[in-house]
Design an enzyme around this catalytic site. Structure first.
Site, PDB file in Angstrom:
ATOM      1  N   THR A  67      11.726   6.787   1.757  1.00  0.00           N
ATOM      2  CA  THR A  67      10.929   7.423   2.801  1.00  0.00           C
ATOM      3  C   THR A  67      10.605   6.475   3.941  1.00  0.00           C
ATOM      4  O   THR A  67      10.457   5.259   3.728  1.00  0.00           O
ATOM      5  CB  THR A  67       9.604   7.957   2.207  1.00  0.00           C
ATOM      6  OG1 THR A  67       8.747   8.398   3.271  1.00  0.00           O
ATOM      7  CG2 THR A  67       8.884   6.879   1.419  1.00  0.00           C
ATOM      8  N   GLU A 119       7.834   6.349   5.246  1.00  0.00           N
ATOM      9  CA  GLU A 119       6.463   5.893   5.047  1.00  0.00           C
ATOM     10  C   GLU A 119       6.409   4.444   4.563  1.00  0.00           C
ATOM     11  O   GLU A 119       5.364   3.798   4.635  1.00  0.00           O
ATOM     12  CB  GLU A 119       5.749   6.797   4.037  1.00  0.00           C
ATOM     13  CG  GLU A 119       5.469   8.205   4.544  1.00  0.00           C
ATOM     14  CD  GLU A 119       4.344   8.265   5.573  1.00  0.00           C
ATOM     15  OE1 GLU A 119       3.388   7.481   5.450  1.00  0.00           O
ATOM     16  OE2 GLU A 119       4.437   9.093   6.496  1.00  0.00           O
ATOM     17  N   TYR A 140       1.219   6.711  -1.928  1.00  0.00           N
ATOM     18  CA  TYR A 140       2.560   7.296  -1.968  1.00  0.00           C
ATOM     19  C   TYR A 140       3.595   6.283  -1.495  1.00  0.00           C
ATOM     20  O   TYR A 140       4.624   6.053  -2.151  1.00  0.00           O
ATOM     21  CB  TYR A 140       2.607   8.543  -1.092  1.00  0.00           C
ATOM     22  CG  TYR A 140       4.001   9.048  -0.788  1.00  0.00           C
ATOM     23  CD1 TYR A 140       4.753   9.703  -1.758  1.00  0.00           C
ATOM     24  CD2 TYR A 140       4.575   8.859   0.482  1.00  0.00           C
ATOM     25  CE1 TYR A 140       6.037  10.161  -1.482  1.00  0.00           C
ATOM     26  CE2 TYR A 140       5.852   9.317   0.756  1.00  0.00           C
ATOM     27  CZ  TYR A 140       6.580   9.967  -0.215  1.00  0.00           C
ATOM     28  OH  TYR A 140       7.842  10.415   0.054  1.00  0.00           O
ATOM     29  N   LYS A 179       6.630   4.411  -3.559  1.00  0.00           N
ATOM     30  CA  LYS A 179       8.018   4.513  -3.102  1.00  0.00           C
ATOM     31  C   LYS A 179       8.615   3.140  -2.807  1.00  0.00           C
ATOM     32  O   LYS A 179       9.841   2.958  -2.891  1.00  0.00           O
ATOM     33  CB  LYS A 179       8.089   5.401  -1.861  1.00  0.00           C
ATOM     34  CG  LYS A 179       7.984   6.894  -2.163  1.00  0.00           C
ATOM     35  CD  LYS A 179       9.239   7.402  -2.856  1.00  0.00           C
ATOM     36  CE  LYS A 179       9.287   8.911  -2.938  1.00  0.00           C
ATOM     37  NZ  LYS A 179      10.544   9.410  -3.535  1.00  0.00           N
TER      38      LYS A 179
END
Length: 418
Positions: A175, A177, A230, A234
């Site tokens: 991701t 992010e 999160y 990840k």
């Protein structure tokens, strides 16, 4: 937890060997209990195993692979209610695929023995690990569960491949992010859209990117600075995938996907919340839409194109990590403006911070307001990806850009599309 695979018991050491011994008259049950593994299918096709098959990405990927002739196995979490709405059209309502070229199995990324059995019995040619607790805001509420599924769940899958010795290729859904605020650094969190810039990276066009650090794009070699549970989970998944690739010579890839949306995006995610909310406001069934940080800027693409990119990664000659992005950045506020523009409406924005509102220019009715509950403890202010490597190595490039993406979603959620 159910993981029954009739026909693949101890006497039949693998799914493939069971196929060779299968009775051609074997019939599959009509009830979609996800635990039955029919043996009637074209066993010369490639076999893919997808975790998160019922999600936005998993449903589009399953469609793509079926169209390419694959046999697709999906992992579904046990639930007291049906959660297969995104794939009912290709599984439940499609006799061509159901229990012939598409199979569903109960499973969970928190269950090592379950993952080991599925990998050993199915012997997939390709594994796509898309399953996750993927809501950033929710990860602050359930950080331990997020780590258990998103981080350690990836390790369980990789270890299942290593322990079973199954020759397969592995895709890990990473991701954008991961990057956090590496582009904006310690800049004031109230950055406005005018301080940023849109543009496209060099993916076969003549657009040039500024060298200014704030206005640069993120690549596979950019540093990571995660800002949520999160993203931290990840980050572990990213590096354990790299580690197992290097330590055990696995064909394992990370797809660093920037935000990708579609009509199948979950309704609690901001883009879908906007398109549904705006449609209801214009239909007169909702008064106002409440949002959080509308100045967060994201690189938004169209999910079906990103599913194609996932598949292309596993068709490469050697494994690697790839950014998939459009190279354009737009704020949540711009997304709202574009959603109302679909109906020919213009918004007038007033106020700042939690007091910011937007009203329809034609009626002066306030339709957008801020709600402090939707602000994250820490947030990513600006993301833009550079997919040059994917273009060069995989011949992948996005076609659907921002305005068309919003139009696709508005057509669906307003019921005005064809």
């Amino acid at each position: 937890m159910h993981s029954q695979i009739p026909g693949c018991a101890a006497a039949n050491p693998s799914y493939r060997s069971a196929l060779r011994a299968a009775n051609p008259d074997t019939q599959s049950p009509r009830h979609p209990d996800f635990s039955y593994l029919s043996l009637k299918f074209h066993h010369m096709s490639k076999i893919a195993l997808i975790s998160g098959v019922t999600g936005q990405d998993g449903s589009y990927l399953a469609e793509l692979l079926l169209e390419k002739g694959y046999t697709v196995h999906g992992i579904v979490r046990r639930s007291s209610s049906f959660n297969t709405g995104r794939i009912d059209h290709i599984y439940l309502n499609n006799p061509e695929y159901r229990d012939k070229r598409m199979f569903l199995h109960y499973g969970d990324l928190t269950d090592s023995s379950n993952l080991n059995r599925l990998v050993e019995k199915i012997e997939p040619d390709e594994i796509y690990n898309l399953g996750a607790q993927s809501h950033v805001q929710v990860s602050f509420e359930v950080p331990e569960y997020t780590a258990e599924v998103d981080a350690i769940g990836t390790l369980r899958f990789l270890d299942a491949i290593r322990e079973t010795g199954v020759k397969t290729k592995f895709y890990q859904a990473s991701t954008s992010e991961l990057y956090g605020n590496v582009l904006t650094g310690d800049l004031d969190k109230r950055l406005r859209r005018d301080d940023l810039i849109t543009g496209s990276p060099d993916i076969g066009c003549e657009a040039a990117l500024p060298s200014n650090r704030l206005r640069s794009s993120l690549t596979e070699t950019s540093p990571f600075r995660p800002t949520s549970p999160y993203a931290v989970a990840k980050l572990y998944a990213y590096w354990i995938t790299v580690n197992y690739r290097e330590a055990y010579n696995l064909f394992a890839c990370n797809g660093i996907l920037f935000n990708h949306e579609s009509p199948r995006r979950g309704e609690t995610f901001v883009t879908r919340k906007i398109t549904i909310g705006v449609s209801r406001i214009m239909a007169g069934t909702q008064e106002r839409l409440y949002l959080g940080n509308i100045h967060a800027a994201r690189d938004w693409g169209y999910t079906p194109e990103y599913a194609e990119g996932m598949w292309r990664m596993l068709q490469a000659d050697k494994p690697g990590d790839y950014v998939l992005a459009t190279g354009e950045t737009h704020t949540v506020k711009e997304f709202v403006d574009e959603a109302f523009a679909y109906f020919g409406e213009t918004l007038i924005w007033e106020g700042e911070g939690v007091n910011e509102t937007a009203k329809l220019s034609a009626s002066n009715k306030i339709v957008i307001a801020m709600d402090p509950r939707y602000y994250r403890p820490t947030d990513v202010e600006f993301l833009r990806g550079d997919p040059s490597k994917a273009f060069r190595d995989l011949q992948w490039a996005p076609k659907v850009k921002f305005k068309e993406l919003v139009k696709i979603m508005m057509e669906h959620d307003s019921g005005t599309g064809n």
